[in-house]
Design an enzyme around this catalytic site. Structure first.
Site, mmCIF file in Angstrom:
data_model
loop_
_atom_site.group_PDB
_atom_site.id
_atom_site.type_symbol
_atom_site.label_atom_id
_atom_site.label_comp_id
_atom_site.label_asym_id
_atom_site.label_seq_id
_atom_site.Cartn_x
_atom_site.Cartn_y
_atom_site.Cartn_z
ATOM 1 N N ASN A 82 39.145 1.098 -48.805
ATOM 2 C CA ASN A 82 38.620 2.362 -48.281
ATOM 3 C C ASN A 82 39.613 3.471 -48.623
ATOM 4 O OD1 ASN A 82 37.584 4.470 -46.806
ATOM 5 N ND2 ASN A 82 38.030 3.587 -44.790
ATOM 6 N N TRP A 83 39.281 4.239 -49.660
ATOM 7 C CA TRP A 83 40.212 5.278 -50.116
ATOM 8 C C TRP A 83 40.271 6.456 -49.136
ATOM 9 C CZ3 TRP A 83 39.391 6.167 -56.145
ATOM 10 C CH2 TRP A 83 39.565 4.952 -56.808
ATOM 11 N N LYS A 84 39.339 6.523 -48.214
ATOM 12 C CA LYS A 84 39.228 7.671 -47.288
ATOM 13 C C LYS A 84 39.227 8.978 -48.099
ATOM 14 C CE LYS A 84 41.538 4.949 -43.815
ATOM 15 N NZ LYS A 84 42.099 4.900 -42.482
ATOM 16 N N HIS A 114 32.869 3.644 -39.282
ATOM 17 C CA HIS A 114 34.341 3.584 -39.262
ATOM 18 C C HIS A 114 34.821 4.345 -38.030
ATOM 19 C CE1 HIS A 114 38.512 4.198 -40.385
ATOM 20 N NE2 HIS A 114 38.354 3.221 -41.268
ATOM 21 N N GLU A 168 37.065 6.384 -37.612
ATOM 22 C CA GLU A 168 37.321 7.814 -37.853
ATOM 23 C C GLU A 168 36.013 8.611 -37.824
ATOM 24 O OE1 GLU A 168 39.527 7.192 -41.471
ATOM 25 O OE2 GLU A 168 41.103 6.237 -40.298
ATOM 26 N N GLU A 202 37.845 -3.766 -36.887
ATOM 27 C CA GLU A 202 39.009 -2.923 -37.122
ATOM 28 C C GLU A 202 39.539 -2.382 -35.798
ATOM 29 O OE1 GLU A 202 39.059 -1.306 -41.342
ATOM 30 O OE2 GLU A 202 37.931 0.129 -40.177
ATOM 31 N N GLY A 247 46.008 2.315 -39.930
ATOM 32 C CA GLY A 247 46.946 3.319 -40.425
ATOM 33 C C GLY A 247 48.232 3.401 -39.624
ATOM 34 N N SER A 266 45.845 -2.071 -41.164
ATOM 35 C CA SER A 266 47.184 -2.284 -41.734
ATOM 36 C C SER A 266 47.321 -3.610 -42.480
ATOM 37 C CB SER A 266 48.261 -2.132 -40.654
ATOM 38 O OG SER A 266 48.248 -0.818 -40.126
ATOM 39 N N GLY A 301 42.719 0.137 -45.958
ATOM 40 C CA GLY A 301 42.859 1.576 -46.151
ATOM 41 C C GLY A 301 44.061 1.892 -47.025
ATOM 42 N N GLY A 302 45.189 2.203 -46.386
ATOM 43 C CA GLY A 302 46.389 2.675 -47.097
ATOM 44 C C GLY A 302 46.780 1.812 -48.286
HETATM 45 C C1 PEP Z 1 40.682 1.513 -42.744
HETATM 46 O O1 PEP Z 1 40.695 2.649 -43.137
HETATM 47 O O2 PEP Z 1 39.587 0.966 -42.587
HETATM 48 C C2 PEP Z 1 41.953 0.827 -42.516
HETATM 49 C C3 PEP Z 1 41.919 -0.375 -42.033
HETATM 50 O O3 PEP Z 1 43.097 1.525 -42.817
HETATM 51 P P1 PEP Z 1 44.572 0.891 -42.939
HETATM 52 O O4 PEP Z 1 44.460 -0.335 -43.805
HETATM 53 O O5 PEP Z 1 45.383 1.966 -43.570
HETATM 54 O O6 PEP Z 1 45.042 0.534 -41.575
#
Ligand code: PEP
Length: 250
Positions: A9-11, A95, A97, A167, A173, A213, A234-235
């Site tokens: 997930n590049w966000k 998500h 967010e 999640e 994050g 994470s 994500g990251g």
């Molecule tokens: C996400 O954006 O779905 C996520 C899990 O981010 P991260 O891996 O950065 O925690």
């Protein structure tokens, strides 16, 4: 047999050019993925990333959201038909967010899920609890309620096409990952909730991804849990080396 999936997930990250560079870098590092890999890019990258991915087996394109209506006066929004027309296969829905910053409710997510499924795409339906809820010990009830409200109106033939991403919000994050045991506990609870409504065969065929994470160092142990079928990342999906290691963690 349920699918192993790693979705990045590049966000809201990467310029157009930097996104393409990332995509090529990952493909260079992963010759034959042992899992289904999904690149959930920002909308502006979708067309070009699809051009790069379409001849590579095992790699798929995902969007991070879609609108619940087919078309019309919804300035700034993107329809499922538009996503389909550039080769999107998967759509992340719900998500945390989007739930938190854009006020997406369970009822809206149920509508979006219908729209994605009725157009033949695969929703990656996100659920997860805040730290307060976990500390209060009501995380399983909270996640169950999100799944019931967002998905349990579906018939079995639709439900079996859904991918779920657990999640925990406190792990997204933050660098603080759920332990493999915490992830397994929740994934098993989700599977058993689904089995209660749709039967064990359907529950066992659904992919449930962990997100929060995930990185190159923890992916192997998380993915080795019996009910963890991969990750929503994500990251770490923004770093080619790291994401390639995660993909190769099965
Ligand atoms: C996400 O954006 O779905 C996520 C899990 O981010 P991260 O891996 O950065 O925690």
């Amino acid at each position: 047999m349920r699918k192993k999936i790693v979705a990045g997930n590049w966000k809201m990250n990467k310029s157009y050019n930097d996104g393409l560079v990332l995509c090529y870098d990952i493909l260079d590092k992963v010759a034959e993925p042992k899992a289904t890999v999904v690149f959930c890019t920002p909308f502006i990258h979708l067309y070009a990333v699809n051009e790069v991915l379409k001849n590579r087996e095992g790699f798929f394109l995902g969007a991070q959201n879609c609108h619940q209506e087919d078309k019309g006066a919804y300035t700034g929004e993107t329809s499922i038909e538009m996503l389909q027309s550039v080769g999107v296969d998967y759509v992340i829905l719900g998500h945390s967010e989007r739930r938190e910053y854009f006020g997406e409710s369970d009822a809206l997510l149920a509508q979006k899920t219908n729209k994605v499924l009725s157009n033949g795409l695969t929703p990656i339906f996100c659920c997860g609890e805040s730290l307060d809820i976990r500390d209060a010990g009501s995380h399983v009830a909270h996640v169950n309620a999100q799944i019931e409200a967002g998905l349990f109106h579906l018939g079995a033939e639709e439900m079996e096409k859904v991918v779920i991403a657990y999640e925990p919000i406190w792990a997204i994050g933050t660098g603080r990952t759920a332990s493999p045991a915490q992830a397994q506990e929740m994934h098993a609870a989700i599977r058993s909730l689904i089995a209660g409504k749709y039967g064990a065969d359907l529950a066992n065929s659904i992919s449930i991804l962990y997100g929060g994470s995930v990185n190159a160092a923890n992916a192997k142990e998380l993915f080795s849990q019996p009910d963890v079928d991969g990750g929503l990342v994500g990251g770490a999906s923004l770093k080619a080396d790291e994401f390639a290691t995660i993909i190769n963690s099965f």
